[in-house]
Design a protein around this motif. Sequence first.
Motif, mmCIF file in Angstrom:
data_model
loop_
_atom_site.group_PDB
_atom_site.id
_atom_site.type_symbol
_atom_site.label_atom_id
_atom_site.label_comp_id
_atom_site.label_asym_id
_atom_site.label_seq_id
_atom_site.Cartn_x
_atom_site.Cartn_y
_atom_site.Cartn_z
ATOM 1 N N LEU A 63 0.846 -1.195 0.000
ATOM 2 C CA LEU A 63 0.000 0.000 0.000
ATOM 3 C C LEU A 63 0.878 1.240 0.000
ATOM 4 O O LEU A 63 1.803 1.354 0.815
ATOM 5 C CB LEU A 63 -0.884 0.018 1.253
ATOM 6 N N CYS A 64 0.586 2.178 -0.883
ATOM 7 C CA CYS A 64 1.256 3.479 -0.918
ATOM 8 C C CYS A 64 0.232 4.557 -0.565
ATOM 9 O O CYS A 64 -0.897 4.533 -1.074
ATOM 10 C CB CYS A 64 1.832 3.775 -2.293
ATOM 11 N N THR A 65 0.632 5.505 0.269
ATOM 12 C CA THR A 65 -0.274 6.608 0.597
ATOM 13 C C THR A 65 0.528 7.843 0.952
ATOM 14 O O THR A 65 1.684 7.744 1.379
ATOM 15 C CB THR A 65 -1.215 6.230 1.747
ATOM 16 N N HIS A 112 -5.251 -3.234 7.490
ATOM 17 C CA HIS A 112 -4.796 -3.738 6.189
ATOM 18 C C HIS A 112 -3.695 -4.786 6.307
ATOM 19 O O HIS A 112 -3.550 -5.629 5.420
ATOM 20 C CB HIS A 112 -4.386 -2.565 5.297
ATOM 21 N N PHE A 146 -2.031 -7.221 3.331
ATOM 22 C CA PHE A 146 -1.008 -6.348 2.755
ATOM 23 C C PHE A 146 0.288 -6.530 3.548
ATOM 24 O O PHE A 146 0.273 -6.598 4.784
ATOM 25 C CB PHE A 146 -1.455 -4.889 2.787
ATOM 26 N N PHE A 172 3.827 -1.123 3.823
ATOM 27 C CA PHE A 172 3.177 0.178 3.697
ATOM 28 C C PHE A 172 4.248 1.228 3.448
ATOM 29 O O PHE A 172 5.232 1.320 4.196
ATOM 30 C CB PHE A 172 2.396 0.510 4.982
ATOM 31 N N ALA A 212 -1.355 -0.934 -4.281
ATOM 32 C CA ALA A 212 -2.621 -0.218 -4.114
ATOM 33 C C ALA A 212 -2.336 1.189 -3.628
ATOM 34 O O ALA A 212 -1.358 1.423 -2.909
ATOM 35 C CB ALA A 212 -3.508 -0.941 -3.108
ATOM 36 N N HIS A 213 -3.176 2.122 -4.042
ATOM 37 C CA HIS A 213 -3.070 3.509 -3.596
ATOM 38 C C HIS A 213 -4.357 3.866 -2.853
ATOM 39 O O HIS A 213 -5.357 4.242 -3.470
ATOM 40 C CB HIS A 213 -2.854 4.444 -4.792
ATOM 41 N N LEU A 214 -4.320 3.707 -1.528
ATOM 42 C CA LEU A 214 -5.462 4.051 -0.696
ATOM 43 C C LEU A 214 -5.072 5.170 0.257
ATOM 44 O O LEU A 214 -3.942 5.227 0.738
ATOM 45 C CB LEU A 214 -5.937 2.842 0.122
ATOM 46 N N LYS A 273 -11.404 3.027 -6.571
ATOM 47 C CA LYS A 273 -9.978 2.980 -6.280
ATOM 48 C C LYS A 273 -9.421 1.733 -6.941
ATOM 49 O O LYS A 273 -10.116 0.710 -7.049
ATOM 50 C CB LYS A 273 -9.699 2.967 -4.767
ATOM 51 N N ILE A 314 -6.265 -1.178 -7.698
ATOM 52 C CA ILE A 314 -5.056 -1.917 -7.339
ATOM 53 C C ILE A 314 -4.470 -2.478 -8.627
ATOM 54 O O ILE A 314 -5.190 -3.029 -9.458
ATOM 55 C CB ILE A 314 -5.351 -3.050 -6.351
#
Length: 827
Positions: free
Chosen positions: A255-257, A273, A278, A281, A337-339, A401, A403
Motif C-alpha cells: 500500500l502506498c499513501t 490492512h 497487505f 506500507f 494499491a493507492h489508498l 480505487k 489496485i
Amino acid sequence: YRPPIVQFVNSTNADAFQRHREVYAKMRLLKDSRGNWLYLPEVIRSWDGMKLAWELMDFNRQKHDICYDLVAVLGLDMALLSPIDLFEPGAMSSGCPTAIDIHSVKHSKDFIQFDKFSSSDEFPPSPDQGIARGSYDAMKIWMTGRFHHLDNYLDKLVDENMGVGFAEDRFLQDEILPRLASANATMNFDSSFCALDAMPNDSVSLTKCGNIDNNERILRQILHHHSCDFSSDRIVKKSESLNSNTANAIDTAALCTIVTNEEYYLDEWIDYHLGIGFSHFYLYDNSDEFDLGRGWLDSRPRLHQKVTIHSFPGIGMQMEAFRDCASRHGSEHRWMAHLDADEYLVLRKHSSVVPFLEDYCEPGAISINWIVQSWGSRLHYSPEPVTKRFPGSVGVDGIVKTITKVDALDLNGIINPHFTLLTENYHQVDTDGNILDNALETAQRARNNRNLTNVASVYHFKTKSWKEFISKRERGRSDLSGEEHDEDRAVKLESARNGELIDANREDTSPWEMLKAVDPKYRFFESFSDDNWSQINLKHDRYGPAICCLAANDEAYIDEWADYHLALGFSTIYIFDSSDQYWMRQWGEERRSKSNSSVIVKHYPGDALDPLFKVSALVECLSTAHVENRHEMFLLLDVNDFFILPETDTVAEWRTTTSVVTIVPPTLPKPCVISRIERVVFGTGGRNVFDPLPVTKRFLFRVHSSQASLPPAVMLHIASGSFGNVTLHQLKELLHFQFLPTESLSSDRSNRMLRMMCPKNIDSPSTTSNHFQNAYVHHYLRSKKECIADRGVNSTICHMHGTVEDTFGWEQMQFYLPAYANYNGFV
C-alpha cells in the motif's frame, strides 16, 4: 511415580497494585538529599508475579509433602534449546553446551545459577533474570526476598547520599546477591546457556547460542529430537533472528499513501490492512517538519519490517508520491494499491487480499467502488477506532480505487489513486470483468457507475466528524496545486464550516467487524465506555469536591481525564469550552446523561492562550459552581493535569487523612483557604506526534525539577459550604499560574465576582497558603507537536524529554479503571 503438576495463578495489574500500595506510595514520597525521586519502575509487576508463582509452588509442596532438590524459574518469552540434565553433566552430544555443571556446586549446601551476565555503563554486571535455577532455600530468597529487603536498600541509598534513584540491576547486585551469599549459597554464572528469545518484531533471537554459524546445526539437533521437519531456508544465517514472515516478497501486495496530520488514524488503518494481507506500507509524509520521521516508527517495533516512511513535502504532491512509490519499490511486490488513510478495503469473498488479487487482477488492474460513510452527527474526534465511530453509510459511490499489477504499470503515464495508465495488452477491469479503460475521457476511468460491491468495496470515511472534516478541508486536496488548489480549498472549506454534510441512510458496520476479526485487540472498545462507568461511583455529594477547567481542542484527551478524576471521587467537573462553535456541547450532553450531572460543560468562547481570558474563565467557573452546588473544595486544573494521591484511594479519604488545621484554620469564621499542590512535569519522552493511547500510558518520564518547574496547581477550600474571607489579592495568589500577570484581575467584572464569592477578608494570606506533601499533580507536556499546539512554537519546555521513569500515574489509571489495562495490548 508422581505425575507432574501444572497450575496457573492469575493476577491483574489492579491486583498487584492493591497488594503493594504501600510500596508504591513510599517510592513516590521518598527523595534523597539532592531531590532525586527514589522511584520504582515497572519491575514491581514482575516481582509480584514471581512471588505469586513461588507461593503457588510452595502450597503444592506442603500439600503433597514434596521435597524439591532443585527449583527453576523460566521467563515466558524464552524457550530452551539446550537439553538440560542436572544430574548427568556432559551427557549431551558435543556442540551443544551443557546448561549447568553440577560438579562446580555439588559440595555446597545451597546453590543458584544464572544463564549469563548482563551489564551496562552505569551498573556493574548482574544476572539476566530470564532463567535462574538452584536449591529450594536459595531460590526462595531470589523469588520472594525483593519486597522484604527493598526498604533496607532504599534507606542505604538515602543515608549514603548516592544521588541516584532506584534501579533493579543495582538493587540485585548490591542487596539480593549478598543475601544469597550470606545464606551460604554458591552463585554460578553460566555464559554458555542456549535459549530462544521472543522479540517485539515477530522474530526470535538466537544470540544466547554462541556463534551464529552454529545456529543451523543447533536447530537441526533440537528439531530432529522432536521429530520436526527442517528446511535450511527457514533459518536466517546472516542475522541474529528468525523472522516469522517467510512469504515470497514478489507475491505480496503493498500500500502506498501520502499523509499529513494523519497520526490519529494511522495505527488502526495499518493494523486493519495488515490483517487482510497487505505486507508493506509506504507512507509519504507530506508535512513540512517530517512529523512521522522523528520517532513514530521507532516506537512501533512491530512495524519495523512492514513500514517505510519518506519525507515528501509540498502542495499537490499526491501523484508524484504514487509515481515515486511505484518506481522505487515496485520491484519488491507483485501488486500495489493507492489508498488514503481514510479508506478501508473490505473483501466479501476472500479472507486475504492476495487470493483476491490472484482471482481478479490478472488483466492488469482491478477497480473497486467506494462506499461512503456518514459523519454520524458527531461533532468532534473521540479516542475510538474510526471504523467503530461511524457505522452510518451514505451508500455506494461511482468513484473507484484501483489496485494494479506492478508489471502492468506505465511509469511514464498517469498514476492516479483512482486509476492508472497501463502498458500494452493490460486492462483496468471491475470485479465482473468489465473493461474500464476504453473511456474516451481519461478521467472517466475514475468512475464505474455499475456500483459493484458483491466482491469487494473501499469504505471511504470521507468526513469523519464535523470538526475533523473542517481540518481536512483546511489542508486542501493533495492532488491539486497552485491557484486550482487554493480556489478548491476555499470553496470546500466554506462548505465544511457551514455544515454541509450528508446524513446516513443505512447502517453498515462491515469495516468494524472486519477489524475485530483480523486484530482482536480492538474488541475491547465494544464495552470500554460501559466498563468505565461501572467503575465510577455515581453518588454525588452536593458539597463534594469539584474541578474547574478551561478546555480548548482537548477532545482527544478529555475522556481519559474525566474518567480518571470521577473515579478518584470528584463529585462534579465543570468544563468551560472556549471554542467559537461550542464543539464540546454534544460530549457534555452525553456525559451528563450518563453521570447524573457529574460533568457540566458550558460555552465560554475566547482565546484560551490569553492569560486574562483564562483567569476570567476560571473565576466564572468558580462563581457558577458556587451558585449551582455550593461545593466545599475546588481544584483548578488543565486537561493535561492529573491529580495524584499516592497514599489514599479517593479524594474523600485524602481529605479525612489531611490535617483539617492545614486546610481550614479553625480561628477563621467561614474561612475560604488557598492551597498549592506541586506540579510534577512529564516530558515528551522523545515522541514527536500524537499516538492513540492514553496520555498516562504514553508519557512515563518525569523532567527533573531542576530543568522544568511549573507553578503549583491551586485548590480552594471553603468551610461549611460557605464562601468568605478571600480578598482580590488572595485570589491573585490562588490563580498563581505561569500565564497570570499581576494586573489580570483588575476588571470590574472580576471584582464583582470576588465580592459575591468571598465577601470577607483574610489579612494574612501566608497563613492560608499550603503545600500538600501527600498529593501531587502530574502535568503532561504530551508530544512535541501537541505541546507546541498548546503553548506556542517558541515554548522551550516542549523540547524536554524527561529522564526519570515513573509509571505511577498509569498504574493508578488501571487501578481505578481496569478497562484501561486493555491498552497494554497496543504497542
